[in-house]
Motif scaffolding. Structure first.
Motif, PDB file in Angstrom:
ATOM      1  N   ILE A 332      -1.227  -7.703  -5.924  1.00  0.00           N
ATOM      2  CA  ILE A 332      -2.235  -8.745  -5.752  1.00  0.00           C
ATOM      3  C   ILE A 332      -2.290  -9.195  -4.297  1.00  0.00           C
ATOM      4  O   ILE A 332      -3.362  -9.343  -3.710  1.00  0.00           O
ATOM      5  CB  ILE A 332      -1.926  -9.938  -6.684  1.00  0.00           C
ATOM      6  CG1 ILE A 332      -2.208  -9.518  -8.120  1.00  0.00           C
ATOM      7  CG2 ILE A 332      -2.736 -11.154  -6.304  1.00  0.00           C
ATOM      8  CD1 ILE A 332      -1.856 -10.545  -9.129  1.00  0.00           C
ATOM      9  N   MET A 335      -4.096  -6.738  -2.326  1.00  0.00           N
ATOM     10  CA  MET A 335      -5.517  -6.799  -2.640  1.00  0.00           C
ATOM     11  C   MET A 335      -6.171  -7.934  -1.848  1.00  0.00           C
ATOM     12  O   MET A 335      -7.253  -7.782  -1.294  1.00  0.00           O
ATOM     13  CB  MET A 335      -5.646  -7.065  -4.134  1.00  0.00           C
ATOM     14  CG  MET A 335      -6.810  -6.436  -4.800  1.00  0.00           C
ATOM     15  SD  MET A 335      -6.682  -6.823  -6.548  1.00  0.00           S
ATOM     16  CE  MET A 335      -7.785  -8.201  -6.633  1.00  0.00           C
ATOM     17  N   LEU A 336      -5.481  -9.078  -1.808  1.00  0.00           N
ATOM     18  CA  LEU A 336      -6.043 -10.242  -1.143  1.00  0.00           C
ATOM     19  C   LEU A 336      -6.062 -10.071   0.365  1.00  0.00           C
ATOM     20  O   LEU A 336      -6.905 -10.642   1.047  1.00  0.00           O
ATOM     21  CB  LEU A 336      -5.241 -11.500  -1.505  1.00  0.00           C
ATOM     22  CG  LEU A 336      -5.269 -11.888  -2.972  1.00  0.00           C
ATOM     23  CD1 LEU A 336      -4.555 -13.208  -3.176  1.00  0.00           C
ATOM     24  CD2 LEU A 336      -6.692 -11.989  -3.469  1.00  0.00           C
ATOM     25  N   ARG A 338      -6.577  -7.373   2.060  1.00  0.00           N
ATOM     26  CA  ARG A 338      -7.436  -6.312   2.601  1.00  0.00           C
ATOM     27  C   ARG A 338      -8.512  -6.925   3.471  1.00  0.00           C
ATOM     28  O   ARG A 338      -9.016  -8.003   3.196  1.00  0.00           O
ATOM     29  CB  ARG A 338      -8.110  -5.552   1.456  1.00  0.00           C
ATOM     30  CG  ARG A 338      -7.235  -4.542   0.798  1.00  0.00           C
ATOM     31  CD  ARG A 338      -7.938  -3.998  -0.411  1.00  0.00           C
ATOM     32  NE  ARG A 338      -9.095  -3.197  -0.025  1.00  0.00           N
ATOM     33  CZ  ARG A 338      -9.036  -1.882   0.138  1.00  0.00           C
ATOM     34  NH1 ARG A 338      -7.917  -1.245  -0.060  1.00  0.00           N
ATOM     35  NH2 ARG A 338     -10.104  -1.212   0.488  1.00  0.00           N
ATOM     36  N   SER A 340     -11.460  -5.224   4.316  1.00  0.00           N
ATOM     37  CA  SER A 340     -12.789  -4.849   3.851  1.00  0.00           C
ATOM     38  C   SER A 340     -13.056  -5.481   2.496  1.00  0.00           C
ATOM     39  O   SER A 340     -12.147  -5.948   1.818  1.00  0.00           O
ATOM     40  CB  SER A 340     -12.890  -3.340   3.733  1.00  0.00           C
ATOM     41  OG  SER A 340     -11.898  -2.873   2.855  1.00  0.00           O
ATOM     42  N   GLN A 341     -14.334  -5.474   2.106  1.00  0.00           N
ATOM     43  CA  GLN A 341     -14.709  -6.020   0.806  1.00  0.00           C
ATOM     44  C   GLN A 341     -14.202  -5.144  -0.310  1.00  0.00           C
ATOM     45  O   GLN A 341     -14.104  -3.945  -0.168  1.00  0.00           O
ATOM     46  CB  GLN A 341     -16.224  -6.085   0.703  1.00  0.00           C
ATOM     47  CG  GLN A 341     -16.806  -7.294   1.367  1.00  0.00           C
ATOM     48  CD  GLN A 341     -18.175  -7.584   0.827  1.00  0.00           C
ATOM     49  OE1 GLN A 341     -18.722  -6.794   0.076  1.00  0.00           O
ATOM     50  NE2 GLN A 341     -18.711  -8.712   1.201  1.00  0.00           N
ATOM     51  N   LEU A 342     -13.923  -5.774  -1.432  1.00  0.00           N
ATOM     52  CA  LEU A 342     -13.526  -4.984  -2.596  1.00  0.00           C
ATOM     53  C   LEU A 342     -14.775  -4.401  -3.241  1.00  0.00           C
ATOM     54  O   LEU A 342     -15.771  -5.064  -3.375  1.00  0.00           O
ATOM     55  CB  LEU A 342     -12.794  -5.861  -3.601  1.00  0.00           C
ATOM     56  CG  LEU A 342     -11.351  -6.153  -3.253  1.00  0.00           C
ATOM     57  CD1 LEU A 342     -10.762  -7.088  -4.275  1.00  0.00           C
ATOM     58  CD2 LEU A 342     -10.543  -4.881  -3.219  1.00  0.00           C
TER      59      LEU A 342
END
Lengths: 342, 340
Positions: A332, A335-336, A338, A340-342
């Motif tokens: 998680i 993921m947060l 990153r 670039s956009q998810l």
């Protein structure tokens, strides 16, 4: 700075002093963990007794049994599978250019598990090396299937499809267990949770040969890993044969995950955690990076196994559960963070 | 009810009603088929007799009433509830991948139930749906918070990834609780993979009122789901209080999911599969999608549960495994086709 150039620069790598220092430190920590793992447990002994047993002057037959038959193989297997999962994850992340890739997250380990469970239930009399072979076949099939369905495009789609694939494959595995004989199913269940407690010396032998061979294969590919991380176009421009490299990377990544899974079952998140720990520790050349990642994976699993079997003793928590407990929040966090956009 | 509802055209109404009737017929056939299958196969006529002209001197009537009908009823209500929950989630969040299992609600509900049974020593089912609902609500909010904090916000991709990570984490915690409490856990083991076996009617009575509340709520709120599926701005423009309506719908979803989990454990992917199939025929009008999802979801779970008992006779595959084997390929397909 140590630079190694071999075979007319087909193999070349550099080691920064800090990278080498960290490797040395990692090895020392590993030794410390091995010593701790050999002495802690339901039959407690002090380090001197462990040492006496290892060099052949066991204080009692019981010491000899516990150290040589139970704790040492388990400790060594934990380190070896950790290294294998870590290497597999590092290669998979490089291949997919995706920092969230992990062999157990996208179903590659589960493919190995399904193949092994199928073998155990359908051909119970065949075992031994076929376990490793079928594990490799199973995970290769899953890896190819994900590559085919994922196609090109968003690398996160690859992860999500892999999660779907993992759910599918593990559901089929569990359904197979329903069909099988209850005793065999129960032993398979413990194995599927990523438990190392049944490790034997023959596992140690297979795994150490395999790890040594794979480590060489990985180091040979190390030089082309850097251009690969810049993207496909850039790698082609830098003279990398991208199709061949992608194939060898996939096969070696799958091999490592399959071998480790064949022995201890799918251990989640090690392939995700270890390369990231290395990246935060030091910026270094790819060969050094791979060695450090393998070491980190070994330390991680050894630590998880040690905590898992001592924290709630006599109940043993499978190492795979602990790596999931650490790995999921870490996933998680990745993921947060990153950009670039998810 | 709300201004978003357009008048039905006559042919569309006839077509949709006919479909609903066919669905009901399929559901009834599956219900009887479900009861007739088992260690001792029964004739359809025997099943019907047992249901309508019960004779307690006949052994096969006893089997139907005491053993098989509870399971069929549970499959029916759980299938309906989970499908409707999935349909509402997909509509409100405009996320084709929304499903109570994938977005973490089920594992939250399961963890809450496990904690209640193991550490509070709860042996009655009475409060289980409510406790499970707390867990489902908390994990749903957690998944949503994590996904919103990700770069790009709560997209289908970030929601599903955060759901997977949080479900994985909760799954590991449940396994550890399992290992530490082997004795109390024995009864929960089958339940945790999603199974319909060994339930009795009493447990159904504790969950059923909640499910009815959730289903009625879904039907009442369905017209605004159609509007919300077009976007929050359009819905607000149509006079809907978006925040309030979304909160009401979330409560419906949580209640439906939690009471299903309390009854049958986490049965994955039903809420993903059925609404997608229904939408293929029914378009985007949730006044129809909701009742269709309820009926076809119920029939689907009855059918899957029959297969679970037939495929490997005399053993029985846990029903949740079969729903995953059917649903996971659909997930892969949806990710491939619907996610950019």
């Amino acid at each position: 700075m140590v630079v190694i150039r071999l075979f007319n620069e087909a193999f070349s790598t550099r080691f920064r002093p800090i990278g080498l220092t960290l490797m040395l430190a990692g090895l020392l920590i590993w030794l410390g963990l091995v010593a701790a793992s050999a002495s802690l447990g339901s039959f407690n002994m002090n380090l001197a007794e462990v040492w006496q047993t290892v060099i052949g002057n066991a204080p009692s037959a019981q010491h000899e049994l516990v150290v040589w038959e139970f704790r040492l193989p388990r400790t060594l297997v934990a380190g070896l599978v950790g290294a294998l999962f870590a290497l597999s994850g590092a290669m998979l992340q490089n291949l997919t250019r995706n920092s969230l890739a992990d062999p157990s997250l996208v179903g590659i380990s589960q493919g190995a598990a399904l193949a092994v469970v199928t073998m155990v239930i359908v051909f119970p009399e065949v075992s031994g090396y076929w376990r490793e072979v079928s594990a490799f076949a199973g995970s290769l099939l899953v890896a190819l299937a994900i590559r085919v369905v994922a196609g090109k495009g968003n690398s996160l789609k690859f992860i999500l499809m892999g999660i779907g694939m993992a759910a599918l494959v593990s559901a089929i595995t569990s359904a197979m267990l329903t069909y099988g004989d209850i005793d065999r199913a129960m032993s398979a269940l413990a194995w599927l949770a990523g438990s190392i407690n049944s490790a034997t010396w023959s596992d140690v032998k297979i795994l150490s040969v395999a790890t040594a061979a794979l480590l060489i294969l990985y180091l040979v590919q190390a030089r082309s890993m850097s251009p690969m991380s810049l993207g496909h176009e850039a790698s082609v421009g830098l003279g990398v044969n991208i199709n061949m490299l992608a194939t060898t990377q996939l096969v070696t990544s799958v091999l490592a995950a399959a071998l480790a899974t064949a022995v201890v079952g799918p251990l989640g998140f090690v392939g995700l955690l270890a390369p990231h720990i290395t990246r935060t520790m030091v910026k270094t050349g790819p060969a050094n990076f791979l060695l450090l990642t393998a070491l980190n994976g070994a330390l991680l699993v050894l630590f998880a196994d040690l905590v898992g079997r001592t924290l709630f003793a006599p109940v043993q928590i499978a190492a795979g559960l602990l790596t999931s407990l650490i790995g999921a929040p870490f996933f998680i966090w990745l993921m947060l963070s990153r950009k670039s956009q998810l | 009810m709300t201004s978003t509802a357009q008048p039905h055209s006559a042919s569309k109404l006839a077509y949709s009603s006919l479909g609903l009737l066919i669905g009901l017929a399929v559901l009834i056939v599956f219900f009887v088929w479900h009861i007739s299958v088992g260690a001792k196969s029964l004739e359809f006529s025997t099943v019907l007799q047992a249901l309508f002209q019960y004779d307690d001197s006949q052994f096969s009537h006893m089997i139907v009433r005491e053993l098989r009908m509870p399971r069929a009823l549970i499959a029916l209500v759980v299938g309906a509830s989970l499908s409707v929950a999935g349909a509402l989630m997909q509509g409100v969040t405009r996320n084709p991948l929304a499903d109570p299992g994938l977005l973490g609600l089920m594992s939250g509900a399961a963890l809450a139930a496990v904690l209640a049974v193991t550490y509070i020593g709860m042996h009655t089912m009475a409060w289980l749906p409510l406790i499970a609902a707390m867990g489902a609500l908390l994990s749903a909010l957690l998944v949503w918070l994590v996904a919103s904090a990700a770069p790009g916000g709560a997209t289908p991709l970030s929601l599903t990834l955060s759901g997977a990570a949080i479900s994985g984490f909760i799954g590991a915690i449940i396994s550890i609780i399992h290992l530490l409490n082997q004795d109390t856990f024995e009864s929960l083991r089958g339940w945790l993979v999603g199974s319909l076996s060994g339930r009795d009617l009493q447990e159904l009575y504790w969950s059923l009122p909640w499910m009815i509340v959730g289903l009625v709520g879904a039907v009442v709120l369905a017209p605004s789901v159609t509007a919300l599926a077009m976007g929050d701005e359009s819905a607000a423009g149509l006079g809907i209080n978006v925040v309030k309506r979304k909160a009401q719908l979330l409560i419906c979803v949580v209640i439906l999911t939690a009471s299903s989990v309390a009854l049958a454990g986490p049965l994955g992917f039903i809420g993903l599969v059925i609404p997608h199939v229904v939408r293929m025929f029914m378009g985007s009008d949730y006044r129809w999608i909701v009742p269709y999802s309820a009926i076809f979801g119920a029939a689907y779970l009855l059918g899957i549960d029959v297969l679970a008992r037939l495929l490997m006779r005399p053993q029985e595959i846990a029903t949740g495994l079969l729903t995953a084997i059917v649903g996971a390929p659909l997930l892969i397909y949806l990710v491939r086709v619907r996610i950019k």
